[in-house]
Design a protein around this motif. Structure first.
Motif, short mmCIF file in Angstrom:
data_model
loop_
_atom_site.label_atom_id
_atom_site.label_comp_id
_atom_site.label_asym_id
_atom_site.label_seq_id
_atom_site.Cartn_x
_atom_site.Cartn_y
_atom_site.Cartn_z
N ASP A 187 0.82 -1.22 0.00
CA ASP A 187 0.00 0.00 0.00
C ASP A 187 0.85 1.27 0.00
O ASP A 187 0.39 2.33 -0.43
N GLU A 188 2.09 1.16 0.49
CA GLU A 188 2.96 2.33 0.56
C GLU A 188 3.56 2.71 -0.80
O GLU A 188 4.11 3.80 -0.97
N TYR A 189 3.47 1.78 -1.75
CA TYR A 189 4.11 2.02 -3.05
C TYR A 189 3.25 2.93 -3.93
O TYR A 189 2.04 2.77 -4.02
N HIS A 190 3.92 3.88 -4.63
CA HIS A 190 3.27 4.71 -5.63
C HIS A 190 4.25 4.93 -6.78
O HIS A 190 5.40 5.32 -6.54
N TYR A 191 3.80 4.66 -7.99
CA TYR A 191 4.66 4.91 -9.14
C TYR A 191 4.90 6.40 -9.29
O TYR A 191 3.96 7.20 -9.22
#
Length: 333
Positions: A187-191
């Motif tokens: 959930d912490e990942y963002h492109y």
């Protein structure tokens, strides 16, 4: 001591190059050029890499080899955009002799920084296919998100599991794929497009306007957001085709005539897609199916061959039509 596996592979590669070079010296490439003179060659590219760099997951093209390819093609062939090729056929009833079309799928930044300068240097034309819905959202193609998340430790898989995951996700429709990716990726990942390298980030509108104004590059549609069309409802497919064309035309003030099927294999599109392309005003489309364009080719299902060559001898073999002739002979036709 037994030779290493990598050493065996290297020796095999050298032997293949030697055989291809010998065939060229014996005139096989010249003969293939003559036999396929009236069969335009549409070459499919995606990414271009600087000298010494390579793709971690897929085959790729080195910029120095791309330049050698351009020099070779200028010696024996005439360059067309996809739209020009089809317009020629419409006007004359036949395709031009010794025609080559360079096509770039997806619109990665490496086209702008590495390929485009060479097109300008040699005065060479090309066609690119973009997804305006991804550009507008500063996003990229979903496989690149998978690779990016893996590299940032947000996807708990080992390297051997990556490509099987990509193959699995290709079988899903867009909504199912997004749900699956959301479940797999932290959930912490963002492109972050602004931090991605030029073979992950897509070109932006100012860059696309620049290459469009050069007169060398035709810009076509690769759908709005790159779904695999046969996995989607017809309503969604129609929307993807129509809105992509409208968005590109609005942003760049051009008429979009060419389309490229996402993924592009025979199982990735249906006859209904061809019907809808005509309704939207597209004049032609390319697949990823291997082949050369012939008098029998359907203009909304034009074949191509991949341009991720590992050496110039291999590139010449494909471009001159020798690979095509060999496959036809093996098929007995």
């Amino acid at each position: 001591m037994m030779p290493s596996y990598s050493g065996i592979i290297s020796s095999r590669s050298k032997l293949k190059i030697f055989i291809m070079e010998c065939m060229a010296l014996l005139g096989f490439n010249k003969l293939a050029r003559l036999v396929t003179a009236h069969k335009p060659k549409i070459i499919m590219f995606h990414k271009v890499y600087s000298e010494g760099e390579t793709d971690k997951y897929l085959d790729c093209l080195n910029v120095n080899l791309f330049e050698k390819l351009l020099i070779y093609c200028k010696k024996y062939y005439q360059f067309y955009t996809l739209g020009e090729l089809v317009a020629f056929h419409h006007e004359h009833g036949v395709y031009p002799k010794y025609a080559v079309v360079l096509t770039f799928d997806d619109g990665f930044q490496s086209f702008y920084y590495l390929a485009y300068p060479l097109l300008k240097k040699y005065g060479v034309k090309a066609s690119i296919f973009i997804c305006p819905g991804l550009i507008d959202k500063d996003n990229t193609l979903w496989p690149e998100v998978i690779f990016d998340a893996y590299e940032k430790g947000a996807l708990e898989l080992n390297s051997a599991e990556l490509m099987p995951l990509i193959d699995e996700l290709k079988k899903l429709d867009q909504d199912q794929r997004e749900q699956k990716m959301k479940a797999l990726i932290s959930d912490e990942y963002h492109y972050q497009e602004e931090l991605a390298d030029m073979n992950r980030a897509l070109m932006n509108w100012p860059q696309l306007r620049e290459i469009n104004e050069s007169g060398l590059v035709e810009i076509g549609s690769h759908s709005l957001t790159h779904p695999i069309l046969s996995r989607e409802t017809q309503e969604k497919v129609n929307t993807e085709m129509r809105l992509s064309k409208e968005r590109i035309e609005l942003e760049l003030d051009i008429k979009v005539v060419s389309f490229c099927y996402p993924n592009g294999q025979s199982e990735d599109y249906r006859e209904t897609e061809v019907i809808e392309l005509k309704k939207c005003g597209y004049q032609t489309a390319v697949t990823s199916e291997f082949g050369l364009v012939s008098a029998d080719s359907k203009k909304y299902l034009l074949p191509r061959f991949g341009g991720d060559f590992s050496n110039l001898a291999q590139a010449k073999k494909y471009i001159d039509g020798l690979e095509y002739c060999q496959r036809k002979l093996l098929q007995g036709s």
